[in-house]
Motif scaffolding. Sequence first.
Motif, PDB file in Angstrom:
ATOM      1  N   GLU A  82       0.748  -1.260   0.033  1.00  0.00           N
ATOM      2  CA  GLU A  82       0.020  -0.060   0.085  1.00  0.00           C
ATOM      3  C   GLU A  82       0.651   1.580  -0.245  1.00  0.00           C
ATOM      4  N   LYS A  83       1.944   1.166  -0.035  1.00  0.00           N
ATOM      5  CA  LYS A  83       2.778   2.271  -0.374  1.00  0.00           C
ATOM      6  C   LYS A  83       2.869   3.494   0.990  1.00  0.00           C
ATOM      7  N   GLY A  84       2.815   2.358   2.199  1.00  0.00           N
ATOM      8  CA  GLY A  84       3.377   2.720   3.401  1.00  0.00           C
ATOM      9  C   GLY A  84       3.636   4.287   4.039  1.00  0.00           C
ATOM     10  N   ASP A  85       3.608   4.594   4.459  1.00  0.00           N
ATOM     11  CA  ASP A  85       4.923   5.936   5.089  1.00  0.00           C
ATOM     12  C   ASP A  85       5.743   5.296   5.508  1.00  0.00           C
ATOM     13  N   TRP A  86       7.342   5.395   5.605  1.00  0.00           N
ATOM     14  CA  TRP A  86       8.515   4.781   6.630  1.00  0.00           C
ATOM     15  C   TRP A  86       8.328   4.656   7.958  1.00  0.00           C
ATOM     16  N   LYS A  87       7.998   5.957   8.413  1.00  0.00           N
ATOM     17  CA  LYS A  87       7.679   6.348   9.620  1.00  0.00           C
ATOM     18  C   LYS A  87       6.934   5.854  10.717  1.00  0.00           C
ATOM     19  N   ILE A  88       5.819   5.318  10.291  1.00  0.00           N
ATOM     20  CA  ILE A  88       4.615   4.992  10.538  1.00  0.00           C
ATOM     21  C   ILE A  88       5.153   3.070  10.281  1.00  0.00           C
ATOM     22  N   TYR A  89       5.821   2.771   9.218  1.00  0.00           N
ATOM     23  CA  TYR A  89       6.152   1.587   9.293  1.00  0.00           C
ATOM     24  C   TYR A  89       7.141   1.321  10.761  1.00  0.00           C
ATOM     25  N   GLU A  90       7.846   2.488  10.819  1.00  0.00           N
ATOM     26  CA  GLU A  90       8.829   2.491  11.473  1.00  0.00           C
ATOM     27  C   GLU A  90       8.150   2.507  13.213  1.00  0.00           C
ATOM     28  N   GLU A  91       7.473   2.884  13.394  1.00  0.00           N
ATOM     29  CA  GLU A  91       7.037   2.852  14.776  1.00  0.00           C
ATOM     30  C   GLU A  91       6.225   2.091  14.795  1.00  0.00           C
TER      31      GLU A  91
END
Length: 148
Positions: A82-91
């Motif tokens: 879904e081409k998510g945001d890296w910061k959200i993935y990292e958190e």
Amino acid sequence: MNETRVTTIGFTKSTAERFFERILSAGVKTVVDVRLHNTSQLAGFAKAEDLSFFLRKIGNINYIHKPILAPTDDILKSFKKEKGDWKIYEESFMNLMNDRKIENRFDPDFFNESCLLCSEDTAHYCHRRLVVEYLNDKWGHNLQVRHL
């Protein structure tokens, strides 16, 4: 606590020769596979059974799969597909490691002379880097980390 030497590596965008040369030159004794899924045909030489065989034959290196050090399917899907945001993935992944209390499930010595393996070619946007950063923080920064 003594300093623990740990490396990380990804296999994409690498030839088998370059991958194994980097592992051997780093003095790795055990490859710790931190992928959730390690049997995909798309993994080529890094498919679990093949990789275990090659590591043992080429360098007498052990292979261990530890999916507890991998993100969940949901976290992966939201970031990759879904081409998510890296910061959200990292958190999300850091919270998952905290919920799993991975620092209590392993001893730092387990990682000495090991190499965390995943698919990403660089550690910058990869969970293997997050794993060692999380553990380093929990264990008093005694991991000497090198990204191959």
